[in-house]
Design a protein around this motif. Structure first.
Motif, PDB file in Angstrom:
ATOM      1  N   ALA A 246       2.130   6.057  -5.161  1.00 27.89           N
ATOM      2  CA  ALA A 246       2.194   4.671  -4.693  1.00 27.89           C
ATOM      3  C   ALA A 246       0.834   4.281  -4.136  1.00 27.89           C
ATOM      4  O   ALA A 246       0.185   5.071  -3.448  1.00 27.89           O
ATOM      5  N   GLY A 247       0.409   3.057  -4.418  1.00 26.86           N
ATOM      6  CA  GLY A 247      -0.854   2.561  -3.895  1.00 26.86           C
ATOM      7  C   GLY A 247      -0.827   1.054  -3.802  1.00 26.86           C
ATOM      8  O   GLY A 247       0.197   0.412  -4.048  1.00 26.86           O
ATOM      9  N   GLU A 248      -1.969   0.468  -3.482  1.00 26.73           N
ATOM     10  CA  GLU A 248      -2.053  -0.991  -3.307  1.00 26.73           C
ATOM     11  C   GLU A 248      -2.374  -1.724  -4.608  1.00 26.73           C
ATOM     12  O   GLU A 248      -1.543  -2.422  -5.170  1.00 26.73           O
ATOM     13  N   GLY A 249      -3.608  -1.593  -5.080  1.00 30.04           N
ATOM     14  CA  GLY A 249      -4.115  -2.442  -6.142  1.00 30.04           C
ATOM     15  C   GLY A 249      -3.708  -2.017  -7.535  1.00 30.04           C
ATOM     16  O   GLY A 249      -3.589  -0.817  -7.838  1.00 30.04           O
ATOM     17  N   ILE A 250      -3.526  -2.996  -8.419  1.00 32.62           N
ATOM     18  CA  ILE A 250      -3.144  -2.724  -9.797  1.00 32.62           C
ATOM     19  C   ILE A 250      -4.223  -1.922 -10.512  1.00 32.62           C
ATOM     20  O   ILE A 250      -3.934  -0.918 -11.181  1.00 32.62           O
ATOM     21  N   GLU A 251      -5.476  -2.321 -10.378  1.00 35.85           N
ATOM     22  CA  GLU A 251      -6.541  -1.642 -11.108  1.00 35.85           C
ATOM     23  C   GLU A 251      -6.766  -0.219 -10.601  1.00 35.85           C
ATOM     24  O   GLU A 251      -7.085   0.680 -11.376  1.00 35.85           O
ATOM     25  N   SER A 252      -6.586  -0.007  -9.304  1.00 36.57           N
ATOM     26  CA  SER A 252      -6.720   1.342  -8.754  1.00 36.57           C
ATOM     27  C   SER A 252      -5.629   2.259  -9.299  1.00 36.57           C
ATOM     28  O   SER A 252      -5.892   3.399  -9.711  1.00 36.57           O
ATOM     29  N   ILE A 253      -4.385   1.756  -9.338  1.00 34.56           N
ATOM     30  CA  ILE A 253      -3.282   2.559  -9.865  1.00 34.56           C
ATOM     31  C   ILE A 253      -3.431   2.768 -11.373  1.00 34.56           C
ATOM     32  O   ILE A 253      -3.178   3.867 -11.893  1.00 34.56           O
ATOM     33  N   ARG A 284      11.059  13.657  -3.817  1.00 33.91           N
ATOM     34  CA  ARG A 284      10.787  14.800  -2.938  1.00 33.91           C
ATOM     35  C   ARG A 284       9.327  14.833  -2.476  1.00 33.91           C
ATOM     36  O   ARG A 284       9.027  15.314  -1.394  1.00 33.91           O
ATOM     37  N   ARG A 285       8.437  14.333  -3.350  1.00 32.41           N
ATOM     38  CA  ARG A 285       7.018  14.402  -3.038  1.00 32.41           C
ATOM     39  C   ARG A 285       6.389  13.058  -3.423  1.00 32.41           C
ATOM     40  O   ARG A 285       6.538  12.593  -4.555  1.00 32.41           O
ATOM     41  N   LEU A 286       5.674  12.465  -2.464  1.00 34.07           N
ATOM     42  CA  LEU A 286       5.081  11.142  -2.646  1.00 34.07           C
ATOM     43  C   LEU A 286       3.578  11.234  -2.445  1.00 34.07           C
ATOM     44  O   LEU A 286       3.105  11.598  -1.366  1.00 34.07           O
ATOM     45  N   TYR A 287       2.823  10.901  -3.484  1.00 30.05           N
ATOM     46  CA  TYR A 287       1.373  10.799  -3.366  1.00 30.05           C
ATOM     47  C   TYR A 287       1.020   9.342  -3.054  1.00 30.05           C
ATOM     48  O   TYR A 287       1.424   8.437  -3.785  1.00 30.05           O
ATOM     49  N   ILE A 288       0.272   9.135  -1.987  1.00 30.71           N
ATOM     50  CA  ILE A 288      -0.110   7.787  -1.578  1.00 30.71           C
ATOM     51  C   ILE A 288      -1.599   7.621  -1.851  1.00 30.71           C
ATOM     52  O   ILE A 288      -2.434   8.293  -1.234  1.00 30.71           O
ATOM     53  N   ALA A 289      -1.925   6.755  -2.797  1.00 26.03           N
ATOM     54  CA  ALA A 289      -3.319   6.498  -3.162  1.00 26.03           C
ATOM     55  C   ALA A 289      -3.918   5.527  -2.154  1.00 26.03           C
ATOM     56  O   ALA A 289      -3.436   4.411  -1.987  1.00 26.03           O
ATOM     57  N   THR A 290      -4.965   5.950  -1.487  1.00 31.23           N
ATOM     58  CA  THR A 290      -5.547   5.146  -0.421  1.00 31.23           C
ATOM     59  C   THR A 290      -6.847   4.499  -0.867  1.00 31.23           C
ATOM     60  O   THR A 290      -7.501   4.958  -1.813  1.00 31.23           O
ATOM     61  N   ASP A 291      -7.195   3.410  -0.211  1.00 27.00           N
ATOM     62  CA  ASP A 291      -8.503   2.780  -0.373  1.00 27.00           C
ATOM     63  C   ASP A 291      -9.320   3.031   0.892  1.00 27.00           C
ATOM     64  O   ASP A 291      -8.763   3.295   1.960  1.00 27.00           O
ATOM     65  N   ALA A 292     -10.614   2.925   0.766  1.00 33.65           N
ATOM     66  CA  ALA A 292     -11.500   3.243   1.894  1.00 33.65           C
ATOM     67  C   ALA A 292     -11.691   2.021   2.787  1.00 33.65           C
ATOM     68  O   ALA A 292     -12.788   1.488   2.920  1.00 33.65           O
ATOM     69  N   ASP A 293     -10.601   1.545   3.424  1.00 31.57           N
ATOM     70  CA  ASP A 293     -10.720   0.447   4.375  1.00 31.57           C
ATOM     71  C   ASP A 293      -9.613   0.558   5.414  1.00 31.57           C
ATOM     72  O   ASP A 293      -8.654   1.321   5.260  1.00 31.57           O
TER      73      ASP A 293
END
Length: 355
Positions: A246-253, A284-293
């Motif tokens: 799961a993350g924020e931006g469409i292009e990042s994902i 069971r396991r969630l990867y959270i894609a972060t941005d540098a802000d």
């Protein structure tokens, strides 16, 4: 004791003063106060009406959040019960403190984009109607835009479509125009469209790989019911989802999807909506894609707490540069894969990463 509506009316009478206090990172532009979001980050996607019959009403065009100034104070101060919110507003307005009453729940006011009012239902209907008017992504300006950002496989995702002439309204001037746009479907856990995200594009570039976003103040806008929902990629409509990103931006994902094409992923579109994403059953396991802000960290922390409460293991994926699309474009897929391999669980790396 003043009701919620009365408190909101009192705030609306001094809308600019409220904005200068709670949204100090913004500025006045005509009859609007413009700022990045309810977390008081700099930017231009959230606007508050300062005068006229809609004084005090606000909308975040990037997330779909909306409401009155009472909702705004609630969001900026992270107040979860009505008593605390009312106390904060009375303090700001220098109103006398009323006797204690048995009212410790915040009334539903429809400011989070997830209410069931007629306005919210209308926004969902408009979002679905817009998505029905789109065409496949392949060979379009939007396809060229994403290929120019090192994302050549976006056409594989049914959540992404193209509109050749999408309506755009300038929030400051009220002028209207239209641009080609990438349209992304926001869906709930059973696959129903609850909203759309629009990325307005500049089609004037002679080279398809140099297509950029339209030269407007807010080239990214969302519409509909977003809270708890997201743009989904590789996501099953039925059955458990044991591991996901799961993350924020469409292009990042989408950039992560280029090198991890077999794992379900979602783009929640903002830090606030990332924190509120409704996690699927069986996870069971969630990867959270972060941005540098800072806003990105807020979303990661909020979703991590919710995952832990559901006994889901949250793990953070961090880019080497500003975000994963920047990593993909500037460092290349091999270095992106190497960075991700060092952060994935040992069992997941050989399953989900491209070789």
């Amino acid at each position: 004791m003043l009701s919620a509506s009365q408190l909101a009316d009192r705030l609306a009478r001094t809308a600019e003063t409220v904005c200068r206090h709670y949204l100090s990172a913004g500025r006045r532009l005509g009859n609007y106060w413009i700022v990045g979001d309810v977390a008081n980050n700099s930017g231009r996607s959230l606007y508050v009406h300062l005068a006229g019959p809609r004084a005090g009403r606000w909308t975040d065009s990037a997330t779909g959040q909306h409401g009155d100034l009472l909702d705004l104070v609630r969001e900026t101060c992270s107040l979860n019960d009505f008593r605390s919110l009312a106390d904060e507003v009375r303090r700001f307005l220098s109103l006398p403190h009323p006797p204690l009453v048995d009212a410790d729940r915040l009334p539903s006011r429809g400011g989070d984009g997830n209410d069931h009012s007629s306005a919210a239902a209308s926004a969902v209907d408009r979002a679905r109607r817009l998505f029905r008017m789109t065409q496949p992504l392949a060979g379009t300006v939007a396809d060229g835009y994403l290929r120019g950002r090192a994302i050549p496989h976006a056409t594989l995702h049914p959540a992404l479509r193209f509109h050749p002439c999408c309506y755009y309204r300038d929030l400051a001037t009220g002028l209207t125009s239209s641009f080609p746009a990438m349209i992304a479907a926001v869906t709930d856990e059973v696959g129903l469209i609850t909203g759309v995200h629009r990325t307005y594009l500049d089609s004037a570039a002679l080279n398809p790989r140099s297509i950029g976003k339209a030269r407007v103040d807010t080239p990214r806008r969302a519409l509909g019911r977003l809270l708890g929902n997201a743009v989904r990629f590789h996501f099953p409509l039925r059955g458990p989802v044991p591991v996901m990103v799961a993350g924020e931006g469409i292009e990042s994902i989408l950039s992560l999807s280029e090198v991890m094409p077999a794992i379900p992923m979602v783009a929640a579109l903002s830090a606030n909506h990332l924190a509120a994403f409704r996690l699927p059953s069986g996870c069971r396991r969630l990867y959270i894609a972060t941005d540098a802000d800072a806003a990105g960290r807020h979303g990661v922390e909020g979703l991590s707490r919710r995952a832990q409460a559901l006994q889901i293991l949250p793990l953070v994926l961090a880019p080497q540069l500003g975000d994963f699309n920047e990593d993909l474009r500037r460092l290349g897929p091999d270095r992106l894969i190497a960075n991700l391999r060092s952060q994935l669980a040992p069992d997941d790396a050989p399953v989900f990463l491209s070789s």
